[in-house]
Design a protein around this motif. Structure first.
Motif, PDB file in Angstrom:
ATOM      1  N   ALA A 102     121.897  -0.875  34.046  1.00 42.52           N
ATOM      2  CA  ALA A 102     121.023  -2.049  33.802  1.00 42.52           C
ATOM      3  C   ALA A 102     121.868  -3.301  33.556  1.00 42.52           C
ATOM      4  CB  ALA A 102     120.120  -1.773  32.608  1.00 42.52           C
ATOM      5  N   SER A 103     123.088  -3.096  33.050  1.00 41.26           N
ATOM      6  CA  SER A 103     123.934  -4.250  32.719  1.00 41.26           C
ATOM      7  C   SER A 103     124.597  -4.863  33.945  1.00 41.26           C
ATOM      8  CB  SER A 103     125.044  -3.804  31.743  1.00 41.26           C
ATOM      9  OG  SER A 103     126.045  -3.050  32.427  1.00 41.26           O
ATOM     10  N   LEU A 104     124.606  -4.132  35.056  1.00 37.61           N
ATOM     11  CA  LEU A 104     125.281  -4.647  36.256  1.00 37.61           C
ATOM     12  C   LEU A 104     124.437  -5.720  36.920  1.00 37.61           C
ATOM     13  CD1 LEU A 104     126.558  -1.311  37.859  1.00 37.61           C
ATOM     14  CD2 LEU A 104     127.824  -2.932  36.415  1.00 37.61           C
ATOM     15  N   PRO A 105     125.077  -6.718  37.568  1.00 32.61           N
ATOM     16  CA  PRO A 105     124.290  -7.719  38.275  1.00 32.61           C
ATOM     17  C   PRO A 105     123.491  -7.071  39.409  1.00 32.61           C
ATOM     18  CG  PRO A 105     126.645  -7.969  38.742  1.00 32.61           C
ATOM     19  CD  PRO A 105     126.522  -6.933  37.668  1.00 32.61           C
ATOM     20  N   ALA A 106     122.230  -7.480  39.547  1.00 32.78           N
ATOM     21  CA  ALA A 106     121.391  -6.934  40.627  1.00 32.78           C
ATOM     22  C   ALA A 106     122.049  -7.273  41.960  1.00 32.78           C
ATOM     23  CB  ALA A 106     120.004  -7.559  40.567  1.00 32.78           C
ATOM     24  N   LYS A 107     122.046  -6.301  42.874  1.00 31.59           N
ATOM     25  CA  LYS A 107     122.808  -6.483  44.118  1.00 31.59           C
ATOM     26  C   LYS A 107     122.200  -5.592  45.186  1.00 31.59           C
ATOM     27  CE  LYS A 107     127.670  -6.418  45.373  1.00 31.59           C
ATOM     28  NZ  LYS A 107     128.918  -5.707  45.149  1.00 31.59           N
ATOM     29  N   LYS A 108     122.320  -5.964  46.464  1.00 32.56           N
ATOM     30  CA  LYS A 108     121.884  -5.021  47.512  1.00 32.56           C
ATOM     31  C   LYS A 108     122.923  -4.936  48.629  1.00 32.56           C
ATOM     32  CE  LYS A 108     118.707  -8.269  49.931  1.00 32.56           C
ATOM     33  NZ  LYS A 108     117.333  -8.348  50.460  1.00 32.56           N
ATOM     34  N   GLY A 130     121.330  -3.454  37.873  1.00 31.39           N
ATOM     35  CA  GLY A 130     120.330  -4.394  37.367  1.00 31.39           C
ATOM     36  C   GLY A 130     118.929  -3.832  37.268  1.00 31.39           C
ATOM     37  N   GLN A 131     118.800  -2.519  37.457  1.00 27.84           N
ATOM     38  CA  GLN A 131     117.475  -1.904  37.321  1.00 27.84           C
ATOM     39  C   GLN A 131     117.080  -1.908  35.843  1.00 27.84           C
ATOM     40  OE1 GLN A 131     114.392  -1.403  38.025  1.00 27.84           O
ATOM     41  NE2 GLN A 131     114.893  -0.298  39.918  1.00 27.84           N
ATOM     42  N   LYS A 132     115.792  -1.726  35.570  1.00 22.57           N
ATOM     43  CA  LYS A 132     115.301  -1.712  34.177  1.00 22.57           C
ATOM     44  C   LYS A 132     115.901  -0.528  33.416  1.00 22.57           C
ATOM     45  CE  LYS A 132     112.035  -4.927  34.673  1.00 22.57           C
ATOM     46  NZ  LYS A 132     112.110  -6.240  34.058  1.00 22.57           N
ATOM     47  N   GLU A 133     116.451  -0.804  32.246  1.00 18.53           N
ATOM     48  CA  GLU A 133     117.141   0.218  31.458  1.00 18.53           C
ATOM     49  C   GLU A 133     116.199   1.383  31.104  1.00 18.53           C
ATOM     50  OE1 GLU A 133     119.538  -1.448  28.393  1.00 18.53           O
ATOM     51  OE2 GLU A 133     119.619   0.424  27.242  1.00 18.53           O
ATOM     52  N   PRO A 142     118.923   5.026  46.039  1.00 17.60           N
ATOM     53  CA  PRO A 142     118.525   3.764  45.438  1.00 17.60           C
ATOM     54  C   PRO A 142     119.681   2.981  44.813  1.00 17.60           C
ATOM     55  CG  PRO A 142     117.883   5.578  44.015  1.00 17.60           C
ATOM     56  CD  PRO A 142     118.387   6.183  45.289  1.00 17.60           C
ATOM     57  N   ASN A 143     119.532   1.656  44.888  1.00 19.01           N
ATOM     58  CA  ASN A 143     120.410   0.786  44.121  1.00 19.01           C
ATOM     59  C   ASN A 143     120.001   0.914  42.657  1.00 19.01           C
ATOM     60  OD1 ASN A 143     121.357  -0.194  46.598  1.00 19.01           O
ATOM     61  ND2 ASN A 143     119.728  -1.720  46.691  1.00 19.01           N
ATOM     62  N   VAL A 167     125.285  -0.032  43.990  1.00 18.18           N
ATOM     63  CA  VAL A 167     124.539  -0.181  45.250  1.00 18.18           C
ATOM     64  C   VAL A 167     124.672   1.120  46.028  1.00 18.18           C
ATOM     65  CG1 VAL A 167     124.370  -1.467  47.426  1.00 18.18           C
ATOM     66  CG2 VAL A 167     124.956  -2.669  45.313  1.00 18.18           C
ATOM     67  N   GLY A 168     123.529   1.740  46.312  1.00 25.22           N
ATOM     68  CA  GLY A 168     123.541   3.052  46.971  1.00 25.22           C
ATOM     69  C   GLY A 168     124.323   3.033  48.262  1.00 25.22           C
TER      70      GLY A 168
END
Lengths: 82, 82
Positions: A76-82, A33-36, A29-30, A22-23
């Motif tokens: 990409a493997s990390l859980p999406a988070k903000k 969980g972004q696209k690999e 940018p975070n 998370v930036g």
């Protein structure tokens, strides 16, 4: 790709993109969980000059294609988070 | 910024970035929960030519500064997801 190797290589990235992806600031940018493929394409673009940014261009400079795939797979493997 | 106006303006964006802000393909970034300022900076860059992409350049072309702030606020407001 090797997520563990990517995690090691991404230790330096964490200082701006956060340990959890998370930036640390509103303009950073975070990545969690972004696209690999998208992540890999951006690192390639920064490395090879198709995309320019004062902070990212020097960061991407020395990366090998393998580094890029591993770093992209790690975030990409990390859980999406903000 | 006006998230509701942003949501309306972003209806077209959903066809690639997903109704919930999750990209429909591996090379299309997730926008849900991304940093608001980062998103706005990228839309400005695409509109004003500092960042180039075959799909995004025409998409950003007609956007006003207000559109950009509203769209960025909309996607930033969504729960982070992958």
């Amino acid at each position: 790709a090797d997520i563990e190797k990517g995690k090691q290589k991404a230790l330096i990235c964490g200082s701006c993109h956060g340990k959890d992806g998370v930036g640390i600031a509103e303009n950073i940018p975070n990545l969690a969980g972004q696209k690999e493929t998208y992540l890999a394409l951006q690192l390639l673009a920064f490395r090879d000059g198709f995309r320019k940014n004062m902070q990212m261009t020097p960061m991407a400079k020395g990366l090998t294609d393998e580094d890029i795939q591993n770093i992209a797979a790690f975030y990409a493997s990390l859980p999406a988070k903000k």
